[in-house]
Design a protein around this motif. Structure first.
Motif, PDB file in Angstrom:
ATOM      1  N   UNK A 414       0.825  -1.214   0.000  1.00  0.00           N
ATOM      2  CA  UNK A 414       0.000   0.000   0.000  1.00  0.00           C
ATOM      3  C   UNK A 414       0.861   1.266   0.000  1.00  0.00           C
ATOM      4  N   UNK A 415       1.963   1.247   0.758  1.00  0.00           N
ATOM      5  CA  UNK A 415       2.852   2.413   0.761  1.00  0.00           C
ATOM      6  C   UNK A 415       3.440   2.646  -0.623  1.00  0.00           C
ATOM      7  N   UNK A 416       3.695   1.549  -1.355  1.00  0.00           N
ATOM      8  CA  UNK A 416       4.263   1.699  -2.689  1.00  0.00           C
ATOM      9  C   UNK A 416       3.253   2.254  -3.689  1.00  0.00           C
ATOM     10  N   UNK A 417       2.006   2.332  -3.300  1.00  0.00           N
ATOM     11  CA  UNK A 417       1.013   2.997  -4.137  1.00  0.00           C
ATOM     12  C   UNK A 417       0.931   4.488  -3.801  1.00  0.00           C
ATOM     13  N   UNK A 418       1.617   4.865  -2.738  1.00  0.00           N
ATOM     14  CA  UNK A 418       1.599   6.260  -2.308  1.00  0.00           C
ATOM     15  C   UNK A 418       2.920   6.965  -2.579  1.00  0.00           C
ATOM     16  N   UNK A 419       4.006   6.195  -2.532  1.00  0.00           N
ATOM     17  CA  UNK A 419       5.333   6.814  -2.673  1.00  0.00           C
ATOM     18  C   UNK A 419       6.117   6.058  -3.741  1.00  0.00           C
ATOM     19  N   UNK A 420       7.046   6.744  -4.412  1.00  0.00           N
ATOM     20  CA  UNK A 420       7.845   6.044  -5.429  1.00  0.00           C
ATOM     21  C   UNK A 420       8.707   4.949  -4.799  1.00  0.00           C
ATOM     22  N   UNK A 421       8.931   3.889  -5.552  1.00  0.00           N
ATOM     23  CA  UNK A 421       9.643   2.729  -5.007  1.00  0.00           C
ATOM     24  C   UNK A 421      11.149   2.970  -4.922  1.00  0.00           C
ATOM     25  N   UNK A 422      11.634   3.997  -5.630  1.00  0.00           N
ATOM     26  CA  UNK A 422      13.053   4.351  -5.519  1.00  0.00           C
ATOM     27  C   UNK A 422      13.138   5.836  -5.191  1.00  0.00           C
TER      28      UNK A 422
END
Lengths: 453, 184
Positions: A414-422
């Motif tokens: 879910x966090x990766x849908x909010x913030x970029x993965x890199x």
């Protein structure tokens, strides 16, 4: 992809990193559904435990800690990998860390949340959670751990957020009309007016420098204090001044393994092969192998020192580990969790991305077993003259274990849908610095000898 | 909307406090009469007798009394629960205690209250004479500053630095707002 280019001047890196934030495919929904179903099983198990009491677990009056505490310790350890990769390598200005720091920071925060959740699972009366803060005894290592965990979690969140601010500003500027209103609100507000001015850069550098230095001793303190929960009791298998450093080393070992697993998934899922390269797996693999060797050293040292003296009931503990009911798990941990990962990484044929991922998975399985052996193995040695107790996790504990891991994965998903993965801004900054250095080198090379124009 | 919510909270708090006050007002006052030995020896079992009475001097049966002593560990003095006992029909509770270290110790008996009866406590000193110690003597050497207050101080410094980091993040926001104002 086309839509991003319409919004602004997104670079290829931004396209790869920001694309997952716009929408979600079938795979995402399937994954979330599966995780939620597992968590649902855990909710049912927890409801059963709340209704009927801790009697529904395998814990009894002699083995009072079991799978919950073992996993609490495991997740505390898992968080260390994030801190190590993100903070320690940042302090050392290691250049290859930039594409993997975001994943590492997300792991730290998620793992700490799950560690706290497993403590709640172990509390028969979670409504008394506040009593830990209101009536906690300062003399108790348990209370040191409560305050330490809170401090570490807050520090990790601040560190994660500070490094996120420029990326949230990129999301605000690039994704505005492409995302839902709540996400837009999140990007607009949590980017806290970042415009990349020199003044803002200076302030951010100050925060990142402070936090990256501060979080390291906080993390080491946290793992040491967690070990003191065991080492400061009067149980002979836990009676070792080495527990502090043993836990810290184990934490870096398992944490590095989890970072390897996560970046492998991100690399595949988000097409980040250009940024998360085999080099990252190789270097992390070397780190994994080094700490595996350190763990072997600590295990040998502790076993030999205890065995040489055979003080009190330590012999019963060794019988349990080497020949008794804990023997299969112990050998699986030693061989599968420590030796095999080293061999995989040292042998050139297996020292590839897939091999390193397998080593990381084995390392983490080994560390879960190791935490279990510490907790349950230590409690196996009776303090009074009664027979050696047994412990078998019940379906409630196993369900909550599965739910805990599912929740850990869900938080990250879910966090990766909010913030970029890199860390897009850091990678772009590095690329610009590299290009500037290259251009500077070409100018110097073009200037004729003697300085004539 | 916020004002409405705060007003509702305030009214709810007043109502709750009034109910608690009303409940307390209906409780009878209580007192504890202690019959504790003034002296004892290490290792000897001594009975600690406490009688719970209401303000009229009537016994209070079926009440749980806690017997507590003060102990010091890591430079922190705190209460240690020695045990609990219930009062009989005569309002008397007896707890058997075997002191483990010599010196003057204060034993407190506490009644936490129950429906209709208010809480109360009483204490009495006991002088414990020397005898064979029942535990290992703590080392007479103390490392200067090695106590929980040092740890608390370090924790306070860390949290102070966290606050500083948060203020710096707020500064970033102000700097951004300043720049936006300049552009505007």
């Amino acid at each position: 992809m086309e839509a991003i280019r319409h919004v602004g001047s997104g670079t290829p890196l931004q396209e790869h990193a920001l694309r997952p934030l716009i929408g979600a495919g079938k795979g995402f929904y399937l994954l979330v559904t599966a995780l939620v179903l597992i968590i649902g099983l855990g909710v049912f198990a927890y409801f059963t435990q709340l209704r009927d009491g801790l009697y529904v677990t395998g814990m009894r009056d002699r083995v009072t800690w079991g799978l919950y505490i073992a996993l609490f310790v495991f997740f505390i350890g898992a968080s260390m990998g994030g801190t190590f990769i993100s903070a320690v390598l940042r302090v050392a200005s290691v250049p290859w860390r930039t594409p993997i720091t975001r994943a590492a920071e997300l792991i730290t925060v998620s793992a700490l949340i799950m560690a706290a959740v497993f403590i709640l699972f172990d509390m028969g009366r979670p409504d008394r959670f506040l009593n830990l803060f209101l009536y906690g005894r300062w003399e108790s290592p348990l209370i040191w751990d409560v305050y330490g965990l809170t401090t570490y979690l807050v520090g990790s969140i601040i560190y994660l957020y500070a490094a996120l601010v420029p990326d949230l500003a990129i999301c605000r500027d690039q994704l505005g009309p492409l995302v839902s209103a709540p996400k837009r609100w999140f990007f607009n507000n949590f980017s806290i007016g970042w415009h990349g001015t020199p003044q803002q850069h200076r302030t951010l550098r100050r925060v990142l420098t402070l936090m990256m230095i501060l979080i390291i001793p906080v993390a080491v303190m946290m793992h040491t204090v967690t070990s003191w929960i065991f080492a400061m009791t009067l149980r002979e298998p836990w009676d070792s001044p080495m527990f502090g450093i043993y836990f810290v080393a184990g934490a870096i070992f398992s944490g590095t393994g989890i970072v390897i697993i996560l970046i492998a998934i991100l690399r595949k899922a988000y097409g980040l092969e250009s940024y998360i390269t085999p080099k990252h797996f190789l270097y992390l693999g070397y780190l994994l192998a080094a700490f595996s060797a350190i763990m072997i050293f600590f295990n040998v040292n502790e076993t030999l020192v205890h065995a040489y003296k055979m003080k009190g009931h330590i012999g019963e503990h060794f019988i349990s580990l080497f020949r008794g009911d804990l023997a299969p798990a112990f050998y699986l941990y030693l061989v599968g969790g420590l030796l095999v990962p080293i061999l995989i990484i040292l042998v050139p044929f297996t020292r590839r991305v897939s091999g390193i991922i397998v080593a990381a998975v084995l390392a983490n399985i080994g560390m879960i077993i190791e935490r279990y052996l510490i907790v349950v193995g230590g409690l196996h040695v009776p303090l009074n003259p009664y027979e050696v107790p047994t412990y078998t996790p019940s379906w409630v504990e196993l369900s909550l274990t599965a739910a805990g891991f599912a929740a850990f994965a869900l938080i990250i998903v879910l966090l990766l849908k909010l913030v970029p993965s890199v860390a897009v801004w850091e990678i772009e900054e590095e690329e610009e610095e590299g290009q500037a250095a290259e251009a500077g080198g070409r100018l110097v090379a073009r200037a004729p000898a003697g300085g004539q124009s | 909307m916020i004002r409405t919510a705060l007003t509702s909270l305030a009214i709810g708090a007043v109502i709750a406090l009034s109910l608690v006050g009303a409940a307390s007002a209906q409780e009878k006052g209580t007192k504890l009469v202690l019959s504790l030995p003034k002296e004892a020896s290490v290792g000897d079992r001594v009975p600690l007798v406490a009688t719970l009475q209401d303000e009229a001097g009537n016994p209070v049966p079926g009440a749980t009394l806690s017997f507590v002593a003060e102990m010091t560990f890591l430079n922190v003095t705190n209460e240690v629960l020695l045990g609990r006992a219930r009062t009989d029909q005569a309002g008397q509770a007896t707890f058997s205690y075997a002191p483990r270290r010599q010196g003057e110790t204060g034993v407190m008996v506490r009644f936490a209250g129950m429906s209709g009866y208010a809480e109360t406590e009483a204490n009495s000193p006991m002088d414990i004479h020397g005898g064979p110690q029942q535990y290992n003597e703590p080392t007479p050497f103390r490392i200067p500053g090695a106590n929980v207050w040092t740890a608390a101080g370090i924790l306070a410094v860390v949290w102070g630095l966290f606050l500083f980091a948060l203020f710096q993040l707020i500064n970033i926001s102000r700097q951004g707002a300043g720049q936006a104002a300049e552009r505007g």
